[in-house]
Design an enzyme around this catalytic site. Structure first.
Site, PDB file in Angstrom:
ATOM      1  N   HIS A 159       3.417  -4.775   4.223  1.00  0.00           N
ATOM      2  CA  HIS A 159       3.194  -5.349   5.265  1.00  0.00           C
ATOM      3  C   HIS A 159       2.936  -7.060   5.150  1.00  0.00           C
ATOM      4  O   HIS A 159       2.079  -7.379   4.438  1.00  0.00           O
ATOM      5  CB  HIS A 159       2.195  -4.651   6.190  1.00  0.00           C
ATOM      6  CG  HIS A 159       2.485  -3.031   6.169  1.00  0.00           C
ATOM      7  ND1 HIS A 159       3.598  -2.788   7.090  1.00  0.00           N
ATOM      8  CD2 HIS A 159       1.927  -2.083   5.607  1.00  0.00           C
ATOM      9  CE1 HIS A 159       3.577  -1.383   7.243  1.00  0.00           C
ATOM     10  NE2 HIS A 159       2.842  -1.194   6.443  1.00  0.00           N
ATOM     11  N   ASP A 201      -5.054 -10.781  -0.053  1.00  0.00           N
ATOM     12  CA  ASP A 201      -3.496 -11.332   0.274  1.00  0.00           C
ATOM     13  C   ASP A 201      -3.017 -11.102  -0.983  1.00  0.00           C
ATOM     14  O   ASP A 201      -3.642 -11.432  -2.036  1.00  0.00           O
ATOM     15  CB  ASP A 201      -3.875 -12.725   0.590  1.00  0.00           C
ATOM     16  CG  ASP A 201      -2.452 -13.214   0.804  1.00  0.00           C
ATOM     17  OD1 ASP A 201      -2.219 -14.584   0.501  1.00  0.00           O
ATOM     18  OD2 ASP A 201      -1.766 -12.880   1.405  1.00  0.00           O
ATOM     19  N   HIS A 202      -1.956 -10.659  -0.956  1.00  0.00           N
ATOM     20  CA  HIS A 202      -0.892 -10.424  -2.141  1.00  0.00           C
ATOM     21  C   HIS A 202      -1.292  -9.457  -3.180  1.00  0.00           C
ATOM     22  O   HIS A 202      -1.486  -9.729  -4.472  1.00  0.00           O
ATOM     23  CB  HIS A 202      -0.528 -12.088  -2.833  1.00  0.00           C
ATOM     24  CG  HIS A 202       0.567 -12.642  -2.085  1.00  0.00           C
ATOM     25  ND1 HIS A 202       0.500 -13.162  -0.703  1.00  0.00           N
ATOM     26  CD2 HIS A 202       2.096 -12.770  -2.281  1.00  0.00           C
ATOM     27  CE1 HIS A 202       1.456 -13.656  -0.444  1.00  0.00           C
ATOM     28  NE2 HIS A 202       2.482 -13.506  -1.274  1.00  0.00           N
ATOM     29  N   CYS A 254       5.832   6.709   4.008  1.00  0.00           N
ATOM     30  CA  CYS A 254       4.938   6.010   3.773  1.00  0.00           C
ATOM     31  C   CYS A 254       4.184   6.231   2.499  1.00  0.00           C
ATOM     32  O   CYS A 254       3.144   5.786   2.134  1.00  0.00           O
ATOM     33  CB  CYS A 254       3.982   5.804   5.045  1.00  0.00           C
ATOM     34  SG  CYS A 254       4.892   5.127   6.320  1.00  0.00           S
ATOM     35  N   HIS A 311       0.945  -0.977   0.130  1.00  0.00           N
ATOM     36  CA  HIS A 311      -0.011  -0.145   0.036  1.00  0.00           C
ATOM     37  C   HIS A 311       0.774   1.262   0.156  1.00  0.00           C
ATOM     38  O   HIS A 311       2.176   1.294   0.033  1.00  0.00           O
ATOM     39  CB  HIS A 311      -1.037   0.053   1.117  1.00  0.00           C
ATOM     40  CG  HIS A 311      -0.292   0.504   2.506  1.00  0.00           C
ATOM     41  ND1 HIS A 311      -0.873   1.051   3.185  1.00  0.00           N
ATOM     42  CD2 HIS A 311       0.820   0.177   3.093  1.00  0.00           C
ATOM     43  CE1 HIS A 311      -0.409   1.391   4.450  1.00  0.00           C
ATOM     44  NE2 HIS A 311       0.889   0.731   4.458  1.00  0.00           N
ATOM     45  N   HIS A 334       4.789   0.371  -0.301  1.00  0.00           N
ATOM     46  CA  HIS A 334       5.607  -0.642   0.591  1.00  0.00           C
ATOM     47  C   HIS A 334       4.570  -1.855   1.083  1.00  0.00           C
ATOM     48  O   HIS A 334       3.522  -1.590   0.911  1.00  0.00           O
ATOM     49  CB  HIS A 334       6.251   0.255   1.861  1.00  0.00           C
ATOM     50  CG  HIS A 334       5.158   0.843   2.713  1.00  0.00           C
ATOM     51  ND1 HIS A 334       4.594   2.090   2.325  1.00  0.00           N
ATOM     52  CD2 HIS A 334       4.740   0.313   3.910  1.00  0.00           C
ATOM     53  CE1 HIS A 334       3.488   2.461   3.406  1.00  0.00           C
ATOM     54  NE2 HIS A 334       3.834   1.378   4.169  1.00  0.00           N
ATOM     55  N   GLU A 337      -0.217  -4.433  11.951  1.00  0.00           N
ATOM     56  CA  GLU A 337       0.252  -4.032  10.838  1.00  0.00           C
ATOM     57  C   GLU A 337       1.775  -4.236  10.977  1.00  0.00           C
ATOM     58  O   GLU A 337       2.347  -4.625   9.970  1.00  0.00           O
ATOM     59  CB  GLU A 337      -0.067  -2.235  10.455  1.00  0.00           C
ATOM     60  CG  GLU A 337       0.593  -1.742   9.267  1.00  0.00           C
ATOM     61  CD  GLU A 337       0.562  -0.405   8.980  1.00  0.00           C
ATOM     62  OE1 GLU A 337       1.302   0.258  10.138  1.00  0.00           O
ATOM     63  OE2 GLU A 337      -0.018   0.024   8.257  1.00  0.00           O
TER      64      GLU A 337
HETATM   65  N1  LIG Z   1      -2.606   5.994  12.547  1.00  0.00           N
HETATM   66  C1  LIG Z   1      -1.909   5.229  11.619  1.00  0.00           C
HETATM   67  N2  LIG Z   1      -0.401   5.683  11.396  1.00  0.00           N
HETATM   68  C2  LIG Z   1       0.284   4.976  10.624  1.00  0.00           C
HETATM   69  C3  LIG Z   1      -0.198   4.006   9.795  1.00  0.00           C
HETATM   70  C4  LIG Z   1      -1.693   3.610  10.025  1.00  0.00           C
HETATM   71  O1  LIG Z   1      -2.098   2.542   9.422  1.00  0.00           O
HETATM   72  N3  LIG Z   1      -2.251   4.137  11.076  1.00  0.00           N
HETATM   73  N4  LIG Z   1       0.602   3.535   9.114  1.00  0.00           N
HETATM   74  C5  LIG Z   1       1.846   3.780   8.688  1.00  0.00           C
HETATM   75  C6  LIG Z   1       2.449   3.041   7.836  1.00  0.00           C
HETATM   76  O2  LIG Z   1       1.876   2.231   7.147  1.00  0.00           O
HETATM   77  C7  LIG Z   1       3.919   2.478   8.081  1.00  0.00           C
HETATM   78  O3  LIG Z   1       4.286   1.341   7.090  1.00  0.00           O
HETATM   79  C8  LIG Z   1       4.007   1.803   9.486  1.00  0.00           C
HETATM   80  O4  LIG Z   1       4.555   2.982  10.259  1.00  0.00           O
HETATM   81  P1  LIG Z   1       5.734   2.724  11.248  1.00  0.00           P
HETATM   82  O5  LIG Z   1       5.543   2.339  12.485  1.00  0.00           O
HETATM   83  O6  LIG Z   1       6.813   3.903  11.022  1.00  0.00           O
HETATM   84  O7  LIG Z   1       6.457   1.480  10.139  1.00  0.00           O
HETATM   85  P2  LIG Z   1       7.866   0.863  10.570  1.00  0.00           P
HETATM   86  O8  LIG Z   1       8.221  -0.019   9.147  1.00  0.00           O
HETATM   87  O9  LIG Z   1       8.888   1.525  11.192  1.00  0.00           O
HETATM   88  O10 LIG Z   1       7.645  -0.471  11.757  1.00  0.00           O
HETATM   89  P3  LIG Z   1       7.548  -0.322  13.288  1.00  0.00           P
HETATM   90  O11 LIG Z   1       8.085  -1.819  13.733  1.00  0.00           O
HETATM   91  O12 LIG Z   1       6.396  -0.132  13.715  1.00  0.00           O
HETATM   92  O13 LIG Z   1       8.614   0.848  13.546  1.00  0.00           O
HETATM   93  C9  LIG Z   1       2.443   4.928   9.688  1.00  0.00           C
HETATM   94  N5  LIG Z   1       1.449   5.605  10.333  1.00  0.00           N
HETATM   95 ZN   LIG Z   2       2.382   0.740   5.712  1.00  0.00          ZN
END
Ligand SMILES: Nc1nc2c(c(=O)[nH]1)N=C([C@H](O)[C@H](O)COP(=O)(O)OP(=O)(O)OP(=O)(O)O)CN2
Ligand SMILES: [Zn+2]
Length: 137
Positions: A43, A81-82, A35, A16, A41, A126
């Site tokens: 998940h 999925d995928h 993001c 996404h 990217h 996520e």
């Molecule tokens: N309220 C939300 N904030 C964020 C979302 C979401 O779905 N709801 N999603 C993202 C991004 O999709 C991002 O991939 C995830 O953020 P982040 O935690 O920074 O990602 P990391 O790869 O660094 O993984 P962690 O292990 O969680 O640090 C951003 N914000």
């Molecule tokens: Zn993401």
């Protein structure tokens, strides 16, 4: 009759991009940062569906987990999925594919496949550290 909460967990992989058509490109970058990368990217999402109900005295079940597995396959695995959420799932063509919105989407996919009032919660991991819970509010 006693009431129990039954849950099943499935995982699916999806790509996404966090991007909102309601915002300017500059605001999208400012808010979503890395993001908002145009190439997206991915998940490995973990989703847990919780069903609330009375334990049937004849079967000892709230519902058959085998049935819930099939319902989750239809409602979650098949469409997500995928896939690239923003490109392959029409719902996310104009809705930002945040985990919150994904939980609402999955809730709405499940409701018509379950007995009325039985769906209690959708919980999505996520990442190892990001978790969203939706209960239909
Ligand atoms: N309220 C939300 N904030 C964020 C979302 C979401 O779905 N709801 N999603 C993202 C991004 O999709 C991002 O991939 C995830 O953020 P982040 O935690 O920074 O990602 P990391 O790869 O660094 O993984 P962690 O292990 O969680 O640090 C951003 N914000
Ligand atoms: Zn993401």
């Amino acid at each position: 009759m006693p009431i129990a909460y039954l849950s099943r967990r499935e995982s699916f992989s999806a790509a996404h991009r966090l991007h909102s058509p309601e915002l300017s490109d500059a605001d999208n970058v400012a808010i979503f940062g890395k993001c908002n990368n145009p190439n997206g990217h991915g998940h490995n999402y973990e989703v847990e569906v919780v069903i609330r109900g009375e334990i049937d005295p004849r079967t000892g079940m709230v519902m058959n987990l085998t049935d819930l597995k099939e319902i989750m396959r239809q409602a979650i695995m098949e469409p997500l999925d995928h896939k690239h959420l923003d490109k392959d799932v029409p719902y996310f063509a104009t809705v930002p594919s945040t985990t919150e919105n994904l939980a609402v989407y999955i809730w709405r996919q499940l409701v018509p496949l379950l007995p009325a009032g039985r769906l209690y919660e959708v919980c999505i991991h996520e990442t190892d550290r990001n978790v969203i819970i939706y209960r239909g509010d």
